[in-house]
Design an enzyme around this catalytic site. Structure first.
Site, mmCIF file in Angstrom:
data_model
loop_
_atom_site.group_PDB
_atom_site.id
_atom_site.type_symbol
_atom_site.label_atom_id
_atom_site.label_comp_id
_atom_site.label_asym_id
_atom_site.label_seq_id
_atom_site.Cartn_x
_atom_site.Cartn_y
_atom_site.Cartn_z
ATOM 1 N N GLU A 1 -9.720 6.020 3.021
ATOM 2 C CA GLU A 1 -10.528 4.930 3.569
ATOM 3 C C GLU A 1 -9.570 3.785 3.854
ATOM 4 O OE1 GLU A 1 -9.853 5.112 0.453
ATOM 5 O OE2 GLU A 1 -9.258 3.048 0.049
ATOM 6 N N LYS B 1 0.812 -1.229 0.000
ATOM 7 C CA LYS B 1 0.000 0.000 0.000
ATOM 8 C C LYS B 1 0.838 1.268 0.000
ATOM 9 C CE LYS B 1 -4.157 -2.006 0.330
ATOM 10 N NZ LYS B 1 -5.155 -1.886 -0.748
ATOM 11 N N SER C 1 1.835 -9.647 -0.694
ATOM 12 C CA SER C 1 1.449 -8.229 -0.594
ATOM 13 C C SER C 1 1.625 -7.617 0.788
ATOM 14 C CB SER C 1 0.009 -8.047 -1.070
ATOM 15 O OG SER C 1 -0.871 -8.802 -0.274
HETATM 16 C C1 LIG Z 1 -1.606 -6.935 2.576
HETATM 17 C C2 LIG Z 1 -2.773 -6.624 1.718
HETATM 18 N N1 LIG Z 1 -2.925 -7.284 0.580
HETATM 19 C C3 LIG Z 1 -3.968 -7.043 -0.237
HETATM 20 C C4 LIG Z 1 -4.924 -6.111 0.111
HETATM 21 C C5 LIG Z 1 -6.082 -5.919 -0.808
HETATM 22 O O1 LIG Z 1 -6.012 -4.718 -1.520
HETATM 23 P P1 LIG Z 1 -5.617 -4.707 -3.047
HETATM 24 O O2 LIG Z 1 -6.490 -5.712 -3.721
HETATM 25 O O3 LIG Z 1 -5.870 -3.318 -3.486
HETATM 26 O O4 LIG Z 1 -4.196 -5.090 -3.202
HETATM 27 C C6 LIG Z 1 -4.798 -5.386 1.296
HETATM 28 C C7 LIG Z 1 -5.785 -4.379 1.689
HETATM 29 O O5 LIG Z 1 -5.783 -3.826 2.724
HETATM 30 C C8 LIG Z 1 -3.686 -5.657 2.114
HETATM 31 O O6 LIG Z 1 -3.510 -5.007 3.284
#
Ligand SMILES: Cc1ncc(COP(=O)(O)O)c(C=O)c1O
Ligand SMILES: Cc1ncc(COP(=O)(O)O)c(C=O)c1O
Lengths: 257, 394, 394, 257
Positions: free
Chosen positions: C111, C89, C377
């Site tokens: 948000e 993020k 992620s």
């Molecule tokens: C670690 C992590 N992965 C994935 C997501 C999902 O968001 P996005 O689909 O935009 O990557 C989030 C959302 O808070 C997150 O914290």
């Protein structure tokens, strides 16, 4: 020749060495326990100098050390208590403790106090042989104080020999690579280890310690050495449900009926 | 004069290996083989590959613009908080687990205070599929609950140490006992530059990647390798040792160590070892130690579980003793304030341990051109409950 | 055929800017200036410097040896969990805060679902000394308490959204309302590739640093830029978009998205948007959307706060719609199992969101030579209470 | 020419447009409220089509929409309720809602239903003017349905002109850059904004909305436009402590005594 050496001159087997923490269960119990053990024919008394962080000891000794410290035990009190030691008994007494206690007290001052009250030897599990032989051996010898080193199943033959050579009281043969307080019967590995030590050091005075807790394990140990050391099992007996002296008598007669 | 270790395992008068015979063969084997094993090309290759791809090294050296303005000097933060698992501790555990494998060990034990070393150990054990037991003071288990959860999730067993102050010192005692009980198949991964030789040197070498990188990064950024100051917090001293290692003999680089003063150096609730301590033996090393006149170890106190230790690594004891380094004793409250200030100024929440290093900025006056490197040894996620409680109270 | 955005702000039929007039001038200004501002050399320089020294980029591409053995293929993990604040993020918030400064804004709103975007926003606001308000569903405030503490410590105000399912969708509604109320001085940092054009494209571009690095890193490691598979979890879709961005038109690279099936796609407690959704408008974009026949948005459910969203970024909707990407719906339990398995196999505790991506490994059969990149992620510190509860229950 | 256009042909000032959510407070209240408002001389009724995620609306409208949805309101029910609309009243009625509602219902089907029940126009705050004019304008014109677009203080002059041109009912002049439901008196900024709109679009029918909540703000707004729209304040009045019709009457007479 101190009392410890004299003992081994006259007695070569079935030696019983009992470990008791000074100042435990009550601060004033030190001398009573010594006297009682002497009366019951115990051969050597190993008096623990309670330490805050006894890393080579198990939970039983650690807990009793903690209580002794809380009772107010310290080296000044201990030497005070032992000032009448030789008025009452000639049983060999060795002090067991950690090297930092001696360093802070002052090493020579400590050794002098030992001599003064009639202590015969020392066991300092965290003082390496190398440092002892390089720096302190002469100070012990000058004062006719014995020293005992430990060997374990992991100790090499050469190192066993050095330990035997440096040990002027007895060699402390750790029965298994485990902290004091564990108990169980002798296994094959242990027996072959004892036999190795026996054949390697036939002329050294040896006491087996760690895990000796009843008549069977005591007698078993005596087959492979000059005798045995009992610590944790004795400490646990001290706080049995009778009076102190009865608890002691009951335990010792259970070992040597 | 060198501030590094000598042949016998001493830094000046400090160090050595005051250990019971039950540990002798393990320690001797380590001592005889650690330099050989770690200098093999194959070991180095594995170590550096894991540091790069798994830990995320090099960690950045970040010029903190707003902090520099605030304190009117040039402040660079060495970002060990960005390492995998969130602190410098992993540099050491990666090294030691590879070493343990070379030694044929299959079972790992460790002590932990803040839990960062425990997590770092549990992590490398999961990675290498080894059994892992972590000893932790029962007081620390409560105040660093998040890290306890992490260790368990990683498959480690966390065993509470219930003796003494129930903190780091006691966890170390328990780990040593375990090793005495299990000398053959077990390797003990000590988490700081403490314990018997060769641990202090071995851990310092694994952590020295920090100063190795600082040299390169500073050169890149400002054209010279040497900062004017390096500031680090000191529990056992591993992050400090790592940050200064390559500067030990560069006398133009000043070292400032932040110790935990707890409620205050004079209050009896403190862990300011170098100020309150005298030479003595703890966990196998002769070092500065908080103790009474009988050599009984005094139970330390700090709000920060990772600094709550009555000793200090012998390398650091020697640096302090010989005035090569200076020490600042930082109270709980000062550390707390520094943590909030860093969060609000730079968007970085430091570990409570690390916050002690930042509090030094409030103490010392720097010249505008002074280049000050602060070792940001860990991130503060584990300390959030403590921070929030303090914030609510104020 | 291109899968990228067209001149009008659409990906195929998806995208656009269905916004009330009250937002028009802000969105128009963004749309008209984002490409110009972000392509200026000075912007790029600042953006990349912060990504490197502050965020800790490049994030490693780690060959997961034990996982590869287990699943009999070549698995590489893109370590966004090692970024500052613990997830991908922050790549986006760094970009947007620099943009907001260029636009002369002084107040930031955002948000958040899992709290990672909120933390990332609070972080860059602290760094740039800007006011920061984060909207968060009151359900998420409870289940991601650690991140709430972090935001507060960083100086942000966390405002609960109490409407609807009290999760991410509702927090987004509240943020939009705030922006309508405060159009002049405020910039709204959206946290995923959702919302009206140009947000999906802008956020995807900021996140595209992920695939830019994967290309270079794979080339270095295996001699080719293209993996066979890229796997990512999808909430709004920003980490997925970032991981595939530079591969959009490389048809030999297959994309697999993991959606949150919650208790199961058919149970009515799910957030599997692409399976349960139909084209519809949410938060200003035409995209796949979980809705009833009257266009009322269905409240989604997932154990994972970051995937608990009834829509999906229009870029991804188009990829799925045109069969360029496939989707696997992963239940709460499967994600949980995958998290524990990763922790015990590789010593990495993933975010609950990310764990959904790892569960795909149990579903798909790969060839031994297949190179599979999983976008890791985020890290799982924020999810420890959930993990521990699950562990105790099982 | 629909009823809305006819209204502005005959009345150029002091127009009162009341917003009411369909199906609120009770599902069956829709027609009663329309009838009552008509009886009280309200000029236009803007009927909200409750939506789950009304992003352009404030808390009052959102909460009432939620309740209406829980009451069972949906577009089928709404058109059913409105099937008797023109049996009872000729007051202009516009529907306000979100574009996705129309898309899912089917846009042409929706517009046809509007015509069938006698709805005169629409307000769709999230439908951009560009999309409307490119894709949908003809469909509205074919059916003689009006459309109203919004302008705000941030809307450029050129865009105001486009909005005015595309708005076939009235131009919805948002009184301040703020969500519906906020209330306060007119400030200098607002007055100069209204004056700008007035001089820019002298011939456009304009109603001021957002924040109008009492007689003073209503009359104030009427000075700068053809009239005003009241929403949140009316919704709050609906659940006053009397019967529905009394609550309505009391509120309307408080605006226009
Ligand atoms: C670690 C992590 N992965 C994935 C997501 C999902 O968001 P996005 O689909 O935009 O990557 C989030 C959302 O808070 C997150 O914290
Ligand atoms: C982040 C962090 N910094 C510092 C320390 C203190 O250890 P050392 O002095 O060995 O760096 C710890 C100990 O847990 C820690 O977690």
């Amino acid at each position: 020749m101190n009392r410890l050496q004299k003992l081994f001159d006259t007695k070569q087997g079935d030696i019983l060495n009992i470990y008791a923490p000074a100042g435990y269960p009550k601060l004033e119990d030190t001398m009573s326990i010594i006297t009682e053990l002497d009366r019951l024919g115990v051969d050597i008394i190993e008096l623990g100098m309670p330490y805050s962080d006894p890393m080579a000891d198990g939970k039983t000794i650690q807990d009793s050390s903690q209580i002794a410290l809380e009772n107010g035990m310290n080296l000044d009190v201990l030497f005070q208590q032992l000032s009448t030691l030789r008025e009452n008994t000639q049983v060999p007494v060795v002090l067991m403790g950690y090297f930092n206690q001696l360093v802070q007290y002052g090493l020579e001052r400590f050794l002098d106090s030992c001599v003064k009250v009639g202590v015969d030897g020392l066991i300092l599990p965290d003082l390496p042989m190398e440092i002892y032989s390089n720096q302190f051996q002469a100070l012990f010898e000058e004062r006719d104080l014995s020293m005992s080193f430990l060997v374990t199943p992991e100790t090499s033959d050469a190192r066993c020999q050095t330990a035997a050579q440096l040990s002027t009281g007895f060699l402390y043969v750790v029965s298994s690579s485990s902290i004091t307080g564990k108990s169980g019967n002798l296994g094959e590995d242990q027996i072959s280890y004892f036999e190795k030590i026996q054949s390697l050091l036939p002329d050294t005075n040896k006491l087996i310690g760690f895990g000796i807790h009843d008549q069977a394990s005591y007698e078993n140990a005596c087959e492979y050495a000059n005798g045995a050391i009992i610590g944790s099992a004795f400490i646990r007996a001290l706080t049995g449900d009778k009076e102190l002296s009865s608890n002691i008598e009951e335990f010792i007669t259970s070992i040597r009926p | 004069m060198t501030y590094n270790i000598n042949q016998k395992g001493f830094y000046g008068q400090f160090g050595g290996a005051y250990i019971p015979e039950m540990l002798y063969s393990n320690i001797a084997r380590l001592k005889d083989s650690y330099l050989e094993i770690t200098s093999k090309a194959s070991f180095k290759q594995k170590f550096h590959a894991l540091l790069k791809d798994y830990v995320g090294r090099p960690s950045p050296l970040y010029f903190a613009e707003r902090l520099s303005e605030k304190y009117e000097c040039q402040i660079y933060l060495k970002r060990e908080d960005l390492n995998h698992t969130g602190a410098h501790k992993i540099n050491n555990t990666i090294g030691q687990i590879l070493l343990a494998r070379e030694l044929g060990k299959t079972r790992i034990i460790a002590e932990t205070g803040a839990g960062q070393h425990g997590v770092a150990t549990a992590t490398v054990c999961a990675l290498m599929d080894m059994e892992c037991i972590v000893y932790m003071g029962s007081v620390d288990i409560v105040r660093q609950a998040a890290n306890v959860s992490r260790m368990r999730m990683l498959g480690a067993e966390v065993r509470p140490a219930e003796s003494g102050s129930k903190t780091l010192k006691d966890a170390t005692n328990e780990a040593i006992r375990d090793w005495i009980d299990n000398p053959v198949e077990t390797h003990y991964i000590i988490g700081s530059v403490v314990g018997p030789h060769p641990y202090p040197d071995m851990v310092a070498r694994f952590q020295s990647v920090i100063s190795e990188e600082i040299r390169i990064q500073l050169k890149e950024k400002i054209g010279r390798e040497n900062p004017d100051y390096i500031i680090a917090c000191v529990g056992g001293g591993s992050n400090a040792a790592g940050a200064i290692y390559h500067y030990l003999d560069q006398s133009d680089v000043k070292f400032v160590f932040a110790e935990a003063a707890g409620l205050g150096v004079e209050t009896g609730h403190s862990a300011a070892t170098s100020i309150l301590g005298k030479p003595g033996i703890i966990h196998g090393a002769n070092t500065l130690l908080m103790q009474d006149k009988y050599g009984q170890i005094i139970e330390p106190y700090s709000i920060s579980a990772g600094l709550d230790y009555p000793g200090i690594g012998p390398m650091l004891a020697n640096l302090i003793h010989s005035a090569r380094a200076t020490v600042e004793a930082i109270t709980d409250q000062q550390a707390m304030d520094a943590a909030f200030s860093l969060a609000r100024t730079e968007g970085i929440i430091p570990a409570l341990e690390t916050a002690h290093a930042f509090a030094v900025l409030e103490r010392k006056k720097f010249l505008p051109e002074d280049v000050v490197v602060i070792n940001l040894s860990g991130r503060g996620d584990k300390d959030l409950p403590t921070y929030i409680k303090a914030d609510l109270a104020s």
